[in-house]
Design a protein around this motif. Structure first.
Motif, mmCIF file in Angstrom:
data_model
loop_
_atom_site.group_PDB
_atom_site.id
_atom_site.type_symbol
_atom_site.label_atom_id
_atom_site.label_comp_id
_atom_site.label_asym_id
_atom_site.label_seq_id
_atom_site.Cartn_x
_atom_site.Cartn_y
_atom_site.Cartn_z
ATOM 1 N N GLY A 160 0.775 -1.237 0.000
ATOM 2 C CA GLY A 160 0.000 0.000 0.000
ATOM 3 C C GLY A 160 0.802 1.280 0.000
ATOM 4 O O GLY A 160 0.320 2.302 0.459
ATOM 5 N N VAL A 161 2.033 1.233 -0.493
ATOM 6 C CA VAL A 161 2.859 2.439 -0.535
ATOM 7 C C VAL A 161 3.294 2.729 -1.966
ATOM 8 O O VAL A 161 3.211 1.884 -2.842
ATOM 9 N N THR A 162 3.762 3.928 -2.179
ATOM 10 C CA THR A 162 4.250 4.452 -3.463
ATOM 11 C C THR A 162 3.242 4.178 -4.576
ATOM 12 O O THR A 162 2.050 4.350 -4.375
ATOM 13 N N CYS A 163 3.727 3.767 -5.739
ATOM 14 C CA CYS A 163 2.847 3.668 -6.909
ATOM 15 C C CYS A 163 1.711 2.668 -6.724
ATOM 16 O O CYS A 163 0.585 2.911 -7.138
ATOM 17 N N SER A 164 1.983 1.540 -6.063
ATOM 18 C CA SER A 164 0.937 0.523 -5.908
ATOM 19 C C SER A 164 -0.152 0.978 -4.932
ATOM 20 O O SER A 164 -1.327 0.641 -5.111
ATOM 21 N N GLY A 165 0.217 1.740 -3.903
ATOM 22 C CA GLY A 165 -0.786 2.261 -2.981
ATOM 23 C C GLY A 165 -1.733 3.231 -3.661
ATOM 24 O O GLY A 165 -2.956 3.156 -3.504
ATOM 25 N N TRP A 166 -1.158 4.146 -4.450
ATOM 26 C CA TRP A 166 -1.977 5.117 -5.178
ATOM 27 C C TRP A 166 -2.865 4.419 -6.205
ATOM 28 O O TRP A 166 -4.056 4.709 -6.316
#
Length: 184
Positions: free
Chosen positions: A90-96
């Protein structure tokens, strides 16, 4: 906060208080009830997506998300989906990307497509690529015959709108997959 006068009394929205003080506020439509969780941080809730989304409803959800998180703004991170998606951290590009997908599709199931044909890509789909230099996942906002317009995030956890990736470049990447949630 905005105060509302109702029947001679002043009220503020519980969601506004939760945002200001940073505690969790959720709404359960099935039981028509509001839940407060003082041990969780505040997170924006978006209107539930249609159970049978069409491209038009997805294209309407993405601009609403852009108003909430314009380019350069920080989104809630880590964003951990409850929809069972492919990205757990759920962080960086995958979170967004997951936040965008959950906003557009609610809890509809995910479907992975390896090396998708260009014709299959639709607004709201996630496109992931990996090559010897990098790994990244973006959200399709619009598509032409030559490129996709996207929203994405990087290591700084800031939303970015208006990027584009060319078809020829994506299709030549060693790993090129998409995740869709459109019903078949």
């Amino acid at each position: 906060m905005t105060a509302y006068s109702i029947g001679g009394n002043n009220y503020v929205r519980l969601r506004d208080i939760g945002r200001a003080v940073d505690f969790g506020v959720t709404y359960d439509a099935a039981t028509n009830s509001v839940h407060i969780n003082s041990t969780q941080p505040y997170r924006e809730e978006f209107p539930a997506a249609s159970p049978d989304p069409m491209e038009e409803s997805v294209q309407a959800a993405l601009p609403q998300l852009k108003q909430t998180y314009p380019t350069g703004s920080t989104y809630p991170t880590p964003y951990r989906s409850t929809s069972g998606g492919p990205y757990g951290r759920g962080v960086t590009c995958s979170g967004w990307a997951t936040l965008c997908s959950d906003t557009a599709f609610g809890n509809l199931p995910w479907q992975r497509v390896d090396r998708p044909s260009w014709e299959l890509l639709r607004p709201g789909d996630l496109v992931e690529y990996k090559n010897s230099e990098s790994y990244h996942v973006v959200v399709v906002v619009d598509k032409t015959d030559e490129y996709i317009k996207v929203t994405e995030s990087g290591l700084n956890n800031h939303a970015r709108w208006g990027g584009q990736y060319f078809r020829w470049w994506l299709e030549e990447q060693p790993r090129y997959i998409s995740y869709t949630r459109y019903p078949q």
